[in-house]
Design a protein around this motif. Sequence first.
Motif, mmCIF file in Angstrom:
data_model
loop_
_atom_site.group_PDB
_atom_site.id
_atom_site.type_symbol
_atom_site.label_atom_id
_atom_site.label_comp_id
_atom_site.label_asym_id
_atom_site.label_seq_id
_atom_site.Cartn_x
_atom_site.Cartn_y
_atom_site.Cartn_z
ATOM 1 N N ALA A 151 -27.661 -71.453 -6.454
ATOM 2 C CA ALA A 151 -27.371 -70.132 -7.023
ATOM 3 C C ALA A 151 -28.559 -69.202 -6.790
ATOM 4 C CB ALA A 151 -27.087 -70.247 -8.520
ATOM 5 N N PRO A 152 -28.356 -68.042 -6.175
ATOM 6 C CA PRO A 152 -29.478 -67.122 -5.918
ATOM 7 C C PRO A 152 -30.005 -66.494 -7.200
ATOM 8 C CG PRO A 152 -27.402 -66.108 -5.284
ATOM 9 C CD PRO A 152 -27.082 -67.522 -5.646
ATOM 10 N N PHE A 153 -31.321 -66.397 -7.301
ATOM 11 C CA PHE A 153 -31.991 -65.788 -8.463
ATOM 12 C C PHE A 153 -32.591 -64.468 -7.988
ATOM 13 C CE2 PHE A 153 -35.235 -66.774 -12.111
ATOM 14 C CZ PHE A 153 -34.990 -65.521 -12.641
ATOM 15 N N VAL A 154 -31.962 -63.371 -8.377
ATOM 16 C CA VAL A 154 -32.432 -62.037 -7.993
ATOM 17 C C VAL A 154 -33.113 -61.401 -9.205
ATOM 18 C CG1 VAL A 154 -31.790 -59.766 -7.124
ATOM 19 C CG2 VAL A 154 -30.562 -61.802 -6.327
ATOM 20 N N SER A 155 -34.380 -61.046 -9.060
ATOM 21 C CA SER A 155 -35.118 -60.406 -10.152
ATOM 22 C C SER A 155 -35.538 -59.004 -9.736
ATOM 23 C CB SER A 155 -36.345 -61.231 -10.542
ATOM 24 O OG SER A 155 -37.209 -61.393 -9.435
ATOM 25 N N HIS A 156 -35.866 -58.169 -10.710
ATOM 26 C CA HIS A 156 -36.241 -56.782 -10.434
ATOM 27 C C HIS A 156 -37.573 -56.703 -9.699
ATOM 28 C CE1 HIS A 156 -33.155 -55.990 -13.541
ATOM 29 N NE2 HIS A 156 -32.991 -54.870 -12.873
ATOM 30 N N ASN A 157 -38.471 -57.626 -10.032
ATOM 31 C CA ASN A 157 -39.784 -57.647 -9.399
ATOM 32 C C ASN A 157 -39.967 -58.955 -8.635
ATOM 33 O OD1 ASN A 157 -40.825 -55.082 -10.519
ATOM 34 N ND2 ASN A 157 -40.657 -56.170 -12.481
ATOM 35 N N HIS A 158 -41.086 -59.048 -7.922
ATOM 36 C CA HIS A 158 -41.350 -60.230 -7.105
ATOM 37 C C HIS A 158 -41.371 -61.490 -7.954
ATOM 38 C CE1 HIS A 158 -42.668 -62.478 -3.679
ATOM 39 N NE2 HIS A 158 -43.852 -62.777 -4.182
ATOM 40 N N ARG A 159 -41.889 -61.385 -9.162
ATOM 41 C CA ARG A 159 -41.959 -62.525 -10.076
ATOM 42 C C ARG A 159 -41.108 -62.219 -11.310
ATOM 43 N NH1 ARG A 159 -46.078 -65.459 -7.852
ATOM 44 N NH2 ARG A 159 -47.471 -64.247 -6.535
ATOM 45 N N PRO A 160 -40.179 -63.090 -11.643
ATOM 46 C CA PRO A 160 -39.275 -62.810 -12.761
ATOM 47 C C PRO A 160 -39.948 -62.946 -14.117
ATOM 48 C CG PRO A 160 -38.865 -64.991 -11.891
ATOM 49 C CD PRO A 160 -39.884 -64.362 -10.979
ATOM 50 N N VAL A 161 -39.319 -62.376 -15.113
ATOM 51 C CA VAL A 161 -39.790 -62.479 -16.492
ATOM 52 C C VAL A 161 -38.856 -63.404 -17.264
ATOM 53 C CG1 VAL A 161 -40.892 -60.217 -16.451
ATOM 54 C CG2 VAL A 161 -38.507 -60.407 -17.178
ATOM 55 N N ARG A 162 -39.258 -63.755 -18.458
ATOM 56 C CA ARG A 162 -38.500 -64.703 -19.280
ATOM 57 C C ARG A 162 -37.040 -64.281 -19.436
ATOM 58 N NH1 ARG A 162 -37.115 -63.911 -24.439
ATOM 59 N NH2 ARG A 162 -36.636 -65.708 -25.812
ATOM 60 N N ARG A 163 -36.802 -63.025 -19.764
ATOM 61 C CA ARG A 163 -35.434 -62.549 -19.989
ATOM 62 C C ARG A 163 -34.553 -62.792 -18.760
ATOM 63 N NH1 ARG A 163 -33.637 -58.140 -18.093
ATOM 64 N NH2 ARG A 163 -35.727 -57.274 -17.803
ATOM 65 N N GLU A 164 -35.097 -62.543 -17.577
ATOM 66 C CA GLU A 164 -34.333 -62.738 -16.353
ATOM 67 C C GLU A 164 -34.059 -64.224 -16.104
ATOM 68 O OE1 GLU A 164 -35.673 -59.048 -13.493
ATOM 69 O OE2 GLU A 164 -37.152 -60.636 -13.874
ATOM 70 N N ALA A 165 -35.036 -65.067 -16.429
ATOM 71 C CA ALA A 165 -34.850 -66.502 -16.240
ATOM 72 C C ALA A 165 -33.753 -67.041 -17.157
ATOM 73 C CB ALA A 165 -36.159 -67.245 -16.490
ATOM 74 N N LEU A 166 -33.738 -66.598 -18.404
ATOM 75 C CA LEU A 166 -32.699 -67.039 -19.332
ATOM 76 C C LEU A 166 -31.321 -66.629 -18.824
ATOM 77 C CD1 LEU A 166 -34.324 -66.267 -22.809
ATOM 78 C CD2 LEU A 166 -34.150 -68.474 -21.648
ATOM 79 N N GLU A 167 -31.212 -65.401 -18.339
ATOM 80 C CA GLU A 167 -29.933 -64.923 -17.805
ATOM 81 C C GLU A 167 -29.531 -65.736 -16.579
ATOM 82 O OE1 GLU A 167 -26.446 -63.052 -17.204
ATOM 83 O OE2 GLU A 167 -27.740 -62.882 -18.979
ATOM 84 N N TYR A 168 -30.499 -66.037 -15.718
ATOM 85 C CA TYR A 168 -30.205 -66.798 -14.504
ATOM 86 C C TYR A 168 -29.659 -68.182 -14.833
ATOM 87 C CZ TYR A 168 -30.871 -69.715 -10.407
ATOM 88 O OH TYR A 168 -30.668 -70.606 -9.386
ATOM 89 N N TYR A 169 -30.324 -68.915 -15.723
ATOM 90 C CA TYR A 169 -29.882 -70.282 -16.009
ATOM 91 C C TYR A 169 -28.567 -70.294 -16.800
ATOM 92 C CZ TYR A 169 -34.251 -71.793 -13.996
ATOM 93 O OH TYR A 169 -35.276 -72.009 -13.106
#
Length: 326
Positions: free
Chosen positions: A61-79
């Motif tokens: 599953a691709p993990f697309v984040s707003h910046n080069h390195r994701p933040v906690r909120r984005e990681a929770l949404e991804y998983y």
Amino acid sequence: MIYDSIIIGGGPIGMACGIEAKKRDLNYLIIEKGCLVNSLYNYPVNMTFFSTSEKLEIGGAPFVSHNHRPVRREALEYYRRVQTTWDLNMHLFETVLDVQPHSVKDLIYEVKTSKGTYLTKTVTVATGFYDIPNLMHVPGEDLPKVKHYYDDPHLYSFTEVAVIGSANSAIDCALETYRKGANVTLIIREPEINDRVKYWVKPDIENRIKEGSIKCYFQSEVKEITSTEIIFYSHLEEKDIRIKNDFVLAMTGYQPNFDFLQRIGIKLSEDQIKQPEYNAETHETNMENVYLAGVVCGGMKTNSWFIENSRVHAEYIYDNITKKLK
């Protein structure tokens, strides 16, 4: 029902194990004591991962984040999206209490939890290390003002905060609480900031210390904490120092649940590392058909394994399990 595999831990690596089991049509169950990716949920609200998003991906599953390195909120949404995509068989808010042989002849394990008992042919332990903090063992460490987990910097606005440690968690705490108005003092056992601090953060903390915005005592050890002060010994000044204090953020690191590993029969090295015994190729432990995945493999060296370099453990383990069960 006898499962082909029970996976203990519903973090990213436990999920990766579940995905590999499902891809091989194995009958599996993931048991997680908290919420989905519970450790990540308990990370600081503003945390930025050191890894880039593609290195945190599992299950294709691709993990697309707003910046080069994701933040906690984005990681929770991804998983969450990974779980939705793969529909993994997972029990949340259920704690595994024990794993013991049920039938030695057939090599079946009995997994006891807070909600029931299950039988399985294999067990994979992917429990991470974030649940048990490394304690300082000083008087006053049990006071409510002492915290081994850090969440939101707003709580510490306009208070006297002492941060213990020199690695990423401590430095993030110091900078974030300082920028919310706290009067921050760093207390560090080592002679300098840890080399593993994120390269874009290290100059920031060094400059704040240099200009005096954040006070820092190197080569210092906490001796006692009271309701109004923190007392520590400075090896540089060769004396005890007492400062006013409202909160102590003890970012002293965490460790795997060694008691659980030993209780179920996994051997640990006798040195301070306490590294579990396992085969580096298959990740099978000294217990037949019991495997380790993720950070727990490193023992006290919790900086050895991360999501990005331990995702592959799932493939090693379930290749081996599939061969055994055929």
